[in-house]
Write a protein that holds these residues in place. Structure first.
Motif, PDB file in Angstrom:
ATOM      1  N   TYR A  62     101.320  20.153   9.019  1.00 27.42           N
ATOM      2  CA  TYR A  62     101.932  18.823   8.974  1.00 27.42           C
ATOM      3  C   TYR A  62     101.783  18.207   7.584  1.00 27.42           C
ATOM      4  N   GLN A  75     104.124  19.560   5.342  1.00 25.78           N
ATOM      5  CA  GLN A  75     105.486  19.349   5.834  1.00 25.78           C
ATOM      6  C   GLN A  75     106.149  20.654   6.267  1.00 25.78           C
ATOM      7  N   ASP A  76     105.303  21.568   6.748  1.00 28.86           N
ATOM      8  CA  ASP A  76     105.824  22.810   7.315  1.00 28.86           C
ATOM      9  C   ASP A  76     105.982  22.568   8.816  1.00 28.86           C
ATOM     10  N   TRP A  77     107.104  21.908   9.189  1.00 28.58           N
ATOM     11  CA  TRP A  77     107.255  21.401  10.538  1.00 28.58           C
ATOM     12  C   TRP A  77     107.291  22.505  11.583  1.00 28.58           C
ATOM     13  N   ASP A  78     107.939  23.618  11.277  1.00 27.17           N
ATOM     14  CA  ASP A  78     108.051  24.695  12.261  1.00 27.17           C
ATOM     15  C   ASP A  78     106.673  25.232  12.656  1.00 27.17           C
ATOM     16  N   ILE A 130     104.791  22.551  14.704  1.00 32.13           N
ATOM     17  CA  ILE A 130     105.305  22.486  16.077  1.00 32.13           C
ATOM     18  C   ILE A 130     104.832  23.687  16.892  1.00 32.13           C
ATOM     19  N   VAL A 178     105.597  14.751  15.363  1.00 28.33           N
ATOM     20  CA  VAL A 178     105.942  15.802  14.393  1.00 28.33           C
ATOM     21  C   VAL A 178     107.429  16.106  14.448  1.00 28.33           C
ATOM     22  N   ARG A 179     107.976  16.190  15.660  1.00 26.74           N
ATOM     23  CA  ARG A 179     109.420  16.446  15.793  1.00 26.74           C
ATOM     24  C   ARG A 179     110.224  15.304  15.162  1.00 26.74           C
ATOM     25  N   GLN A 200     110.137  15.681  11.491  1.00 25.74           N
ATOM     26  CA  GLN A 200     111.055  16.740  11.057  1.00 25.74           C
ATOM     27  C   GLN A 200     112.492  16.216  10.979  1.00 25.74           C
ATOM     28  N   GLU A 208     112.992  13.895   8.032  1.00 21.62           N
ATOM     29  CA  GLU A 208     113.204  14.622   6.779  1.00 21.62           C
ATOM     30  C   GLU A 208     114.668  15.036   6.654  1.00 21.62           C
ATOM     31  N   GLN A 209     115.272  15.430   7.778  1.00 24.36           N
ATOM     32  CA  GLN A 209     116.704  15.765   7.761  1.00 24.36           C
ATOM     33  C   GLN A 209     117.543  14.542   7.418  1.00 24.36           C
TER      34      GLN A 209
END
Length: 617
Positions: free
Chosen positions: A432, A435-438, A441, A476-477, A480, A483-484
């Motif tokens: 987190y 910022q490595d969301w995948d 998650i 977290v979702r 993510q 960020e988009q």
């Protein structure tokens, strides 16, 4: 503003307090902090007080535990706790004195053990190899010598003496009497030499006695009996075997060296057995090993097997004793190693229940070592190491269901759950932050799966953990998607921005945490941004429609310019009237080399979806 000068005065003292806290000099830091008036504004005063209070409480616990362990004589553990005490609060009053006192007590206990070891070593050095065999007793008086002479020979001697007394006047009789006495003396000497194992000297002495009998004249009739006695001695198995280097040992003639070795081995084993019976296993084992060396050196195969069995039995008992002592001291590594040694020694035992018991004890020791090791690594937040130890402990339980108590097995289960959970959450937190969301998650989803398994197996108190992880996963979702949103905004893609924010709203509305204050605040912020975005999106749509249809609209209002060229349409939102929007609408009209700017006001009716010209009132 009035506090700033006072704070500047104490700035050095405040920094000194921070330095003392970092150096674990908590008592000093506490004293200095108390000396600074509360009127001085220190931003982290509360934080420092909390840190100091926590350290002081922990130091008090360590101090009391070290004293308790010292009273119990568990000096090694007491020293470890004293070290922990100084690591937490380096300036604890009396801590160094306590540490020195424990070290001295430990050294005293260690000296006693060393002294016992030295004594034991001394006994080994003074073993059978250093004991001299008793010297043969000195020759006894004449009475003792006569008692060794066979009764028939005594009669000859007394008879000879009697004859010599009666015929003292006869020279020949006197000489024969002396010859008989010499012969008898040779027989006695031969017997003594034979008893002493001096076989060649015994043979020579007996043969000399037999030769002496040849000189008899008057008393020649006495020769045959003495001659038979000498011949019997010369032909005895003892002398014959002795001349070949053999002696009688337990009914069998064997080489002298072998007999000597057997006697030494027998003496060593008897002494070793006595020491074993006296619970002096170390000294007994040393003597058995000396006996084994003697047996191997002289190839006493039949004795080796017996001694080897005695050594193995003694080593087995000793290994089990060491293991039990290590268990009592909770030294599971030493206990496990001792049980492994005992298991190797018990391999040939016919009693398989003993082997099974040792195997069970070994498993229990290894299990408790893994459990203790996992606790240490767990406390140090080394989650993967803790997980590895706990999984090994769980495998031991699976292979041996009776391993450990119910409490210990439950402790393994709970520790493994927490260690796995903390590892996943830690990895998710790092992802987190990066910022490595995948990855974040994925780790949170794995944590939820683990908690679901725990709940399915009857685990209690997981609902709160599930709620925390689910809420964190939701945030977290959202992060993510935000960020988009930022990326879409940077490239001016308003439609994508609206889509992502609507997705966030949908995600929150479907979640059971929509009313959570944190989540609710995010939803409100996103909702406000979405209203702005939708307004902007609608304005863009309406502006685009005006600019696409500007010729039709202008010609409808200015039909005289039908032959003119209309260029550069531009629509700008002027204002909102309720839900309706009013736009300023302009273009450039070119005709016969001249140009002019045309401008209209148009209103969009949100309710009907229709456009109309607008005039300011």
């Amino acid at each position: 503003a009035l506090l700033k000068p006072e704070k500047a005065i104490f700035e050095q003292e405040i920094q000194l307090i921070r330095d003392h806290i970092n150096q674990h000099k908590i008592f000093t830091a506490n004293r200095l902090l108390a000396e600074i008036p509360t009127t001085v504004a220190i931003p982290d005063r509360n934080e420092m007080q909390l840190q100091i209070g926590k350290a002081l409480r922990k130091a008090d616990q360590f101090f009391k535990l070290a004293e308790q362990l010292e009273r119990l004589g568990r000096y090694t553990e007491a020293m470890e706790v004293a070290d922990d005490l100084l690591a937490v609060v380096a300036d604890t009053p009396g801590a160094e004195a306590l540490q020195v006192r424990i070290q001295q007590s430990h050294l005293i206990a260690g000296d006693v053990g060393d002294e016992l070891s030295d004594n034991e070593a001394g006994v080994r050095r003074r073993g059978p190899a250093g004991i001299r065999p008793p010297k043969p007793p000195p020759p006894g008086p004449w009475r003792t010598t006569l008692e060794r002479i066979p009764r028939p020979s005594r009669a000859v001697i007394f008879g000879t003496i009697a004859v010599a007394a009666c015929t003292a006047a006869g020279v020949l009789g006197f000489q024969d009497q002396r010859t008989l006495l010499v012969s008898q003396r040779k027989i006695l000497q031969g017997q003594q030499l034979l008893a002493a194992g001096q076989y060649e000297s015994a043979q020579g002495t007996l043969e000399a006695g037999r030769t002496t009998l040849e000189s008899l004249s008057v008393l020649r009739f006495r020769k045959s009996r003495l001659d038979r006695e000498i011949v019997a001695l010369l032909g005895s198995p003892r002398l014959k075997e002795g001349l070949q280097g053999k002696v009688l040992y337990e009914g069998e003639y064997i080489p002298v060296d072998t007999a000597t070795a057997l006697r030494e081995v027998q003496a060593l084993t008897v002494r070793a057995q006595a020491l074993d019976d006296a619970d002096k296993a170390g000294e007994a084992l040393a003597l058995y090993q000396q006996a084994m060396e003697q047996a191997i050196g002289h190839k006493l195969t039949h004795r080796q097997a017996v001694i080897e069995e005695s050594i193995r039995t003694l080593e087995l008992r000793r290994a089990l004793s060491v293991a039990e002592q290590a268990e009592q001291a909770k030294n599971w590594v030493e206990a496990a190693e001792s049980y492994r040694q005992a298991l190797r020694l018990s391999g040939d035992l016919p009693d398989k229940s003993t082997v099974s018991d040792i195997t069970h004890r070994l498993t229990a020791a290894v299990f408790r070592h893994e459990l203790n090791q996992s606790k240490k690594t767990f406390d140090q937040a080394q989650w993967q190491d803790a997980i590895s130890s706990l999984k090994r402990a769980r495998q031991l339980i699976a292979a041996n269901p009776g391993t450990g108590s119910d409490t210990e097995r439950e402790e393994v289960r709970q520790l493994l759950l927490n260690a796995q959970l903390f590892r996943m959450l830690g990895a998710a937190r790092v992802a987190y932050q990066q910022q490595d969301w995948d990855v974040a998650i994925k780790e949170y989803q794995q944590a939820l799966g683990l908690l679901a398994e725990e709940a399915a197996s009857g685990g209690e108190s997981v609902a709160e953990s599930v709620a925390k992880v689910e809420k964190t996963l939701l945030l977290v979702r959202i992060a993510q998607l935000q960020e988009q949103v930022a990326r879409a905004e940077s490239r001016g893609d308003l439609n994508a921005v609206v889509g992502y924010r609507q997705e966030i709203q949908t995600m929150i509305s479907r979640s059971r945490y929509a009313r959570d204050p944190t989540v609710k605040a995010v939803a409100q912020k996103v909702g406000a941004q979405l209203v702005t975005d939708l307004e902007q999106q609608e304005v863009r749509r309406l502006t685009a429609w005006l600019e696409e249809n500007f010729k039709t609209l202008f010609l409808a209002n200015y039909p005289t310019f039908e032959g003119s060229e209309l260029l550069q349409p531009r629509a700008i939102l002027l204002k909102k009237i309720g839900r309706d929007r009013v736009f300023t609408f302009s273009c450039v009209e070119c005709s016969q080399g001249s140009s002019s700017k045309l401008e209209l006001l148009y209103r969009f009716n949100a309710k009907t979806g229709r456009w109309s010209a607008y005039k300011e009132e």
